[in-house]
Design a protein around this motif. Sequence first.
Motif, mmCIF file in Angstrom:
data_model
loop_
_atom_site.group_PDB
_atom_site.id
_atom_site.type_symbol
_atom_site.label_atom_id
_atom_site.label_comp_id
_atom_site.label_asym_id
_atom_site.label_seq_id
_atom_site.Cartn_x
_atom_site.Cartn_y
_atom_site.Cartn_z
ATOM 1 N N ALA A 124 3.984 -8.903 -11.074
ATOM 2 C CA ALA A 124 2.755 -8.533 -10.677
ATOM 3 C C ALA A 124 2.360 -8.130 -9.354
ATOM 4 O O ALA A 124 1.920 -7.028 -9.108
ATOM 5 N N MET A 125 3.410 -8.575 -8.311
ATOM 6 C CA MET A 125 3.140 -8.422 -7.071
ATOM 7 C C MET A 125 4.048 -6.940 -6.493
ATOM 8 O O MET A 125 3.920 -6.344 -5.423
ATOM 9 N N GLY A 126 5.120 -6.633 -7.358
ATOM 10 C CA GLY A 126 5.740 -5.467 -7.085
ATOM 11 C C GLY A 126 6.542 -5.318 -5.603
ATOM 12 O O GLY A 126 6.928 -6.530 -5.524
ATOM 13 N N THR A 127 6.647 -4.360 -5.013
ATOM 14 C CA THR A 127 7.394 -4.500 -3.804
ATOM 15 C C THR A 127 6.874 -5.311 -2.747
ATOM 16 O O THR A 127 7.658 -5.756 -1.803
ATOM 17 N N ALA A 149 0.069 -4.959 -20.802
ATOM 18 C CA ALA A 149 1.442 -5.915 -21.041
ATOM 19 C C ALA A 149 1.645 -7.043 -20.045
ATOM 20 O O ALA A 149 1.997 -8.103 -20.642
ATOM 21 N N LEU A 150 1.353 -6.922 -18.767
ATOM 22 C CA LEU A 150 1.253 -7.892 -17.779
ATOM 23 C C LEU A 150 0.501 -8.991 -18.295
ATOM 24 O O LEU A 150 0.873 -10.274 -18.158
ATOM 25 N N ARG A 151 -0.775 -8.699 -18.575
ATOM 26 C CA ARG A 151 -1.731 -9.618 -19.234
ATOM 27 C C ARG A 151 -1.309 -10.477 -20.284
ATOM 28 O O ARG A 151 -1.337 -11.789 -20.160
ATOM 29 N N TYR A 205 -2.978 -7.703 -7.176
ATOM 30 C CA TYR A 205 -1.823 -6.861 -6.954
ATOM 31 C C TYR A 205 -1.938 -5.524 -8.033
ATOM 32 O O TYR A 205 -1.605 -4.539 -8.005
ATOM 33 N N ALA A 206 -2.299 -6.067 -9.489
ATOM 34 C CA ALA A 206 -2.011 -5.045 -10.297
ATOM 35 C C ALA A 206 -3.400 -4.223 -10.933
ATOM 36 O O ALA A 206 -3.494 -3.554 -11.605
ATOM 37 N N ALA A 240 7.473 10.529 0.266
ATOM 38 C CA ALA A 240 6.429 9.538 0.466
ATOM 39 C C ALA A 240 5.476 9.546 -0.527
ATOM 40 O O ALA A 240 4.520 10.442 -0.563
ATOM 41 N N LEU A 241 5.648 8.391 -1.507
ATOM 42 C CA LEU A 241 4.529 8.614 -2.702
ATOM 43 C C LEU A 241 3.571 7.471 -2.900
ATOM 44 O O LEU A 241 2.549 7.587 -2.989
ATOM 45 N N GLU A 242 4.206 6.254 -2.727
ATOM 46 C CA GLU A 242 3.500 4.811 -3.270
ATOM 47 C C GLU A 242 2.610 4.614 -2.442
ATOM 48 O O GLU A 242 2.545 4.759 -1.137
ATOM 49 N N GLU A 243 1.516 4.220 -2.888
ATOM 50 C CA GLU A 243 0.388 3.762 -2.030
ATOM 51 C C GLU A 243 0.011 2.172 -2.322
ATOM 52 O O GLU A 243 -1.041 1.595 -1.462
ATOM 53 N N GLY A 244 0.274 1.629 -3.436
ATOM 54 C CA GLY A 244 0.325 0.351 -3.669
ATOM 55 C C GLY A 244 1.766 -0.288 -3.897
ATOM 56 O O GLY A 244 2.723 0.250 -4.087
ATOM 57 N N PRO A 245 1.781 -1.697 -4.057
ATOM 58 C CA PRO A 245 3.089 -2.327 -4.520
ATOM 59 C C PRO A 245 3.612 -1.962 -5.975
ATOM 60 O O PRO A 245 4.689 -2.250 -6.061
ATOM 61 N N ARG A 246 2.910 -1.384 -6.617
ATOM 62 C CA ARG A 246 3.600 -0.999 -8.034
ATOM 63 C C ARG A 246 3.569 0.337 -8.535
ATOM 64 O O ARG A 246 2.355 1.195 -8.104
#
Lengths: 399, 399, 379, 379
Positions: A346-349, A289-291, A277-278, C126-132
């Motif tokens: 790590a997976m965010g939204t 930082a996540l690592r 995911y990242a 409409a911005l994000e294209e990934g989960p982070r």
Amino acid sequence: MSDLEQFRQETRAWLEENCPPSMRTPMPEDETCWGGRNAVYKNPDSKVWLDNMASRGWTAPMWPKEYGGGGLNKDENKILQQELGRIRARPALSSFGIWMLGPALLEFASEEQKKHYLPPIVRGEIRWCQGYSEPGAGSDLAGLQTKAEDMGDHYLVNGSKIWTSYANFADWIFCLVRTNPQAPKHEGISFLLFDMTSPGVTTKPIQLISGSSPFCETFFDNVKVPKENLVGELNKGWTIAKALLQHERTMIAGMGSGPGGGGGSGLRSPSVVAKKYAGEADGRIADPALRDSIAAHNMNSRAFGLTVQRTTDEAKAGAPPGPASSMFKYYGTEQNKRKYELLLQAMGTQALGWEDSTFEEHELSITREWLRSKANSIEGGTSEVQLNIIAKRVLGLPE
Amino acid sequence: MSDLEQFRQETRAWLEENCPPSMRTPMPEDETCWGGRNAVYKNPDSKVWLDNMASRGWTAPMWPKEYGGGGLNKDENKILQQELGRIRARPALSSFGIWMLGPALLEFASEEQKKHYLPPIVRGEIRWCQGYSEPGAGSDLAGLQTKAEDMGDHYLVNGSKIWTSYANFADWIFCLVRTNPQAPKHEGISFLLFDMTSPGVTTKPIQLISGSSPFCETFFDNVKVPKENLVGELNKGWTIAKALLQHERTMIAGMGSGPGGGGGSGLRSPSVVAKKYAGEADGRIADPALRDSIAAHNMNSRAFGLTVQRTTDEAKAGAPPGPASSMFKYYGTEQNKRKYELLLQAMGTQALGWEDSTFEEHELSITREWLRSKANSIEGGTSEVQLNIIAKRVLGLPE
Amino acid sequence: MALVLNEDQQQLKDAAHAFIQDKSPVSALRKLRDEKNPDGFDRALWQEMVELGWPGIIIPEEYGGSEFGYTGLGVVLQEMGRTLTASPIMSTVLIGASAYMLGASEVRKKAMLPEIAAGKKIVALALEEGPRHAPYNIATRGGPSVDGYRISGEKTFVLDGQVADELIVVARESGEPGDRDGLTLFLVDANAAGVKITPTRMADSRNAANITFNGASASGDKIIGEKKKGADVLDAILDRARIGLAAEMLGAIEVAFETTVEYLKTRQQFGRPIGSFQGLAHRAAEMFCEVELSKSVVLDALSAIDDNRDDIAQAASLAKARLNDTFHLISCEMLQMHGGIGMTDEADIGFYMKRARVAAATFGDSAFHRDRYATLEGY
Amino acid sequence: MALVLNEDQQQLKDAAHAFIQDKSPVSALRKLRDEKNPDGFDRALWQEMVELGWPGIIIPEEYGGSEFGYTGLGVVLQEMGRTLTASPIMSTVLIGASAYMLGASEVRKKAMLPEIAAGKKIVALALEEGPRHAPYNIATRGGPSVDGYRISGEKTFVLDGQVADELIVVARESGEPGDRDGLTLFLVDANAAGVKITPTRMADSRNAANITFNGASASGDKIIGEKKKGADVLDAILDRARIGLAAEMLGAIEVAFETTVEYLKTRQQFGRPIGSFQGLAHRAAEMFCEVELSKSVVLDALSAIDDNRDDIAQAASLAKARLNDTFHLISCEMLQMHGGIGMTDEADIGFYMKRARVAAATFGDSAFHRDRYATLEGY
């Protein structure tokens, strides 16, 4: 050929014959066999497998044969478990009766009670639930208020319990009740068994922040309980409760990560998830930082796993069993909570969806598991209670 | 021209004439002017500058003129400080008499005592030290044991104090003593002043883990103190002590980082130091985990600085003064400790030298400052005491 | 500017407080969730907010707003945050109006800002294209066509995307995903051909949408900021979004903390109120410090916008990172200190927990903002 | 191997405990410091350790050692750590003997290992060139000359460099600082021409040295490991050093923790022992967990060497990082919980605090080892 080797061969042969092929496949959660009067077997083989195992007492392999158990010694049981593992057999029976009540009865119940209650547990005929926590008591378990009044020929039970797992499906309950309101709180508690179909017993499932749950609230309104259903001495139930609690604590600590060291595997492994995911850079997790956080977490998991192993090795080497269960409960559950927070980071939204097909199934599961993990440090004695126990009983700090 | 503008012009002119040029240069620590009977002036201009400032009462600019002070109001004092800053004038006098005792005397002492004690403080003639902590008391300051017995015409003082800064150089001491051993501990304490040359007073400097220090142990062996040296009512000294402690707490909190946000400047700035010692990559600190820690630290410093500013702004806007001093003491000192740990992490073995010419002077200083910073969360009320105060007095949590 | 509210701002805050407490307690969010409200907010409540003039708070008077500034909007968001009130104010006002104010042509401003102030239009970014959060990591292409531009690509987590009238689409005219250069912010009609909107339901019971653009048409005149230099205006818009979101989070944090302290005072265990146990008391005191610092950075960041300071970006990253972390801490402690009851859906605690994580993931988590802060500060 | 000591190891531990407690309490280190002992350790005490056979613990019997393994050496180091005992055991045995065992020719092994076992030689590793551990960041050059090799460069923080008879010098034959390839470990006589040794006095009252090599000569036969592939053997040596150092740190941690718990039981404040305050009690319980985990990783890492497992590197990084962090925590809490008395030089607490930081900076701080662990684990 040694006796044990012979036991292994016989066991293997018996399993080959008596474990239905469908019982050697991974088990969907809704095929878990809990037994009981109202058991529904989605897969009929489940019932066959249960009955076969129960016929040898192998649903409770180390209980004495006279109470329906398998009568195996430690070494034999180890072999049985290995052979079950070899064919990837499903558990024939999941049962609070076997995990919790049985050991307590074996230690504290009268001969008559053991003969009466244990065999139906082994056979999966009676499904039990546990009546410990109360809405008002929380960490102060001994402050429980559900009372059982001595009415001469029976006890009259009034009050309520909370966090009773599967109370709505259980046949009987083992229950802590107050039998002497005047005594100091630990000295007025008794251990009582009764039928959940008794008039005055009602249950209500609890919805958790993570969704539906096996937990219930259970209410007792003038429930009549025969006096012979008391286990152990009147007002000495706390002794039984403590033995059971220690056991529960160890079970919950196990929810944390094991000795493997990865801090979770596959789609629950923070490092695997972070790469997915990242993103990756030069084979590494792209966000340094996540690592770093993940490495710290995984290293703690490995250290924790090694500590579980060391404690086991010390016990094997004859060291007195340490008061380690509180440490394992505390550290294991806090570590599990941290693992889920890392997965979220790590997976965010994608780990924050609630429903809809735009999320993958395991993503939606992680959201729920993350929320569910928050209870780990509350159930079975809060983290604060475990720290108190370590401080007082392990370190000997003064009250 | 407004009165204030005129005051500024006069002040500027007076300073131009009365502040010796050498007093406008950065001050080496050994030229700090503490005054007192045995003052030694390495630079004779220090004495001139002190006398000039004292002649206008500007060593204590806001104290009333009748006690030797400058009699300035807030606005005038602000202008004086600005003008002193403009020419980078050294402090004319460093004095616990001005910082701590004076305000307490102004609030609690008799008219006669004020007239007697304050003017010599302003003129830097008497150097004071503070007798609060005791070896056995620690955080439980009110548990102090140094006793002053009423002998009719004098008090007889016996006991010892610890952490008395510069006791070995001080002329007089302001001291908390127990005058009623029977009363509850807060109600048997009095506030006493006496001459350090009194027979029976001895001092012994304390070596710290960071090296030599201004702190002393101070011993009282049948010290006779005139009865008129009591400040405030007998057995009511705790009130004065509390007022002084609040003040001290605010002073120590200030040791932390200011509102600038950098978390220290130059060779004490973690980001500057990290670039120098851990290296740069693309203009960034090369070690990403260290960089992340430094960013987190500096952001907390900035947030802390903004909170100090907000509290000041709220006070200006007429809000009642919050119980902020405990928060500032707690957070500021913990933050300062973290800053030094970060410096050590960034500088590696170069911040771990003790002596020898292979280390730069500032590197050796940082080693000592790091160790000294550990006392920040102990002196002036431990972090634990501050958290207690926040919990009880700010949040209103029950005892 | 001093770090205190002026009299007008305080009055606005008091009024917002009264309104929200009355009209939109946490039970309102629970109701939206249980009813599976497809909008994700209550249109009647939004209409009342419009009548109070909230959508126009930051909009200059000449465009129909009340020109009350971001500090004004901040205190309203903070009050809404207290009860986790869902509304299009973030998408449409904090982000949408900001975008127009910062980067639209005079013609577009005149056309759109009064509509927003009057509550007639909903705008979504409409911005994000990934989960982070990764504002330059844009693969969506905006390419010229005979009648203007065509947009193609996939966007995720578009707040209020399912109810928006107009979409501000961050698309790439040149370069590769990750490049700061080459971005343009196109204005696209949400009902245009080639726009496919799939609502998503998030854990905090608010809605967002995944949006696919399949050759959707956009006009070269209808853009925000400069062509191919869209990152400049995007950063400015995002900083306002982060700061406003931090203000909303502050409100939620305050309630979570106050509720917890109250519980510590009243809940009895072992014959004593649990707040009398020093272990919990010290943790509460530490939380107090974090909350106080959080208040300061939000107020400072809001006034940085209003004063047009040159460190808005630092202030925004500071505020977002700190509020993420504080909300995380307080929501965890709130649940743990409440014990089992906190795990039940019946209590409101889970709502705060869930909102904390979604808010943290919105417009940059703490690691993102620490990295950005360090870069802005030159290390 | 089970994570418990066997009977022989336990006996060795008990004997070491008795010896160290008797002969080398913390006051011995204080004395070395106050006397400004130029060696940094007590030669008479070292001689007694030699007589106990400690320098030969890990050395095979054929080279004059007792072949007791690293777990054996670990328990001795742990006992020495309890009182912060200074000795050349780390430089000469843990590092020096390991280096010979791992990478010297049979001739060199036969020549040197019995000398080490007999306590006749002191060996030091000249590795670092900057203030932070960076094993490949080597600029020191080793170039061929008519009579072998010439070494030139500057080394810092060479443990026991001021008393060593022989130096193991990590030098570069090819490549640039930072490259893993191109390193060779030369054996250089400490008294050779062109070797300039400047002792340094560290905060933990132990000595190290800065060493300048100015064309110092080395023989091409006297090397450890393979030419230009020295990093392979260097990593293996360093992992043993890290693990042994972690064992030493564990001993110090145990004492720091035990002392603190004892103080919590006895020190009275506000009419109660301070350990009865839950705030402190919970922190003590958390420390207990960290100490227990630390014991496990040290034991596991030691047995990883003895079992010649393939995850020695992971075990080493795990042990060093964790012991760094735990020693940091415990030393800070030890001081804070003791209050003012902990700040005085009269108490021993400062010695533990100082040793914690120097030990942490030796052979990699926690960030270094987390990074390395992640790399080894493939992420």
